[in-house]
Write a protein that holds these residues in place. Structure first.
Motif, PDB file in Angstrom:
ATOM      1  N   LYS A  95       0.828  -1.319   0.117  1.00  0.00           N
ATOM      2  CA  LYS A  95       0.069   0.169   0.127  1.00  0.00           C
ATOM      3  C   LYS A  95       0.851   1.146   0.010  1.00  0.00           C
ATOM      4  N   ASP A  96       2.086   1.318   0.970  1.00  0.00           N
ATOM      5  CA  ASP A  96       2.816   2.382   0.851  1.00  0.00           C
ATOM      6  C   ASP A  96       3.398   2.681  -0.504  1.00  0.00           C
ATOM      7  N   LEU A  97       3.985   1.545  -1.253  1.00  0.00           N
ATOM      8  CA  LEU A  97       4.600   1.651  -2.336  1.00  0.00           C
ATOM      9  C   LEU A  97       3.562   2.358  -3.393  1.00  0.00           C
ATOM     10  N   ASN A  98       2.500   1.474  -3.577  1.00  0.00           N
ATOM     11  CA  ASN A  98       1.341   2.006  -4.483  1.00  0.00           C
ATOM     12  C   ASN A  98       0.842   3.486  -4.333  1.00  0.00           C
ATOM     13  N   ASN A  99       0.665   3.896  -3.241  1.00  0.00           N
ATOM     14  CA  ASN A  99       0.447   5.031  -2.834  1.00  0.00           C
ATOM     15  C   ASN A  99       1.556   6.242  -3.114  1.00  0.00           C
ATOM     16  N   TRP A 100       2.551   5.919  -3.044  1.00  0.00           N
ATOM     17  CA  TRP A 100       3.864   6.792  -3.397  1.00  0.00           C
ATOM     18  C   TRP A 100       4.110   6.927  -4.540  1.00  0.00           C
TER      19      TRP A 100
END
Length: 147
Positions: A95-100
């Motif tokens: 989720k962190d990488l996708n949002n970033w």
């Protein structure tokens, strides 16, 4: 006799004021064109600086996520290459990488990012974007730090 000399002198002076005005207008227009060029260059460099500031902010954003989820970062789960597709899944690191990566694409023209964490917890974050409206075409911001 006096009036004939005066008339000849006045006749030879006709149009001199108009020439002075035309020269003044030419000088003024050259100056205004120079100012317009400076304004254009200023806007271009301001846009480049804004993109670089955004890249810096986005680098610290993913770095905060790495530090908040240090165990997953140390395992290499946050590692992603430039141009890779966004990870999908319910894990926090995904989720962190996708949002970033979504934010990079929204905030920077053709914005992409990569994260590399090695076995010694050294982190290399790279952000790349197209700055063709600015001073150069492709720009990269690279940050190296330690978790």
């Amino acid at each position: 006799m006096l009036s004939a000399k005066l008339e000849n002198k006045l006749a030879s002076q006709k149009g001199v004021t108009m020439i002075e005005v035309l020269v003044s207008v030419i000088i003024l227009s050259i100056g205004l064109l120079g100012l317009a060029g400076l304004q254009s260059a200023g806007i271009t460099h301001n846009q480049s600086a804004s993109f670089r500031s955004t890249a810096t902010m986005m680098t610290y954003s993913i770095l905060d996520s790495l530090r908040a989820n240090r165990a997953e970062a140390s395992n290499g789960n946050y590692n992603i290459a430039l141009g890779a597709t966004k990870p999908t899944g319910d894990a926090i690191y995904q989720k962190d990488l996708n949002n970033w990566m979504t934010e990079l694409a929204l905030r920077l023209p053709t914005g992409q990012g990569s994260v590399a964490v090695d076995n010694n917890n050294n982190v290399m974050i790279t952000i790349q974007w197209d700055d063709s409206r600015g001073s150069m075409a492709a720009q990269q911001f690279i940050m190296a730090t330690r978790l």
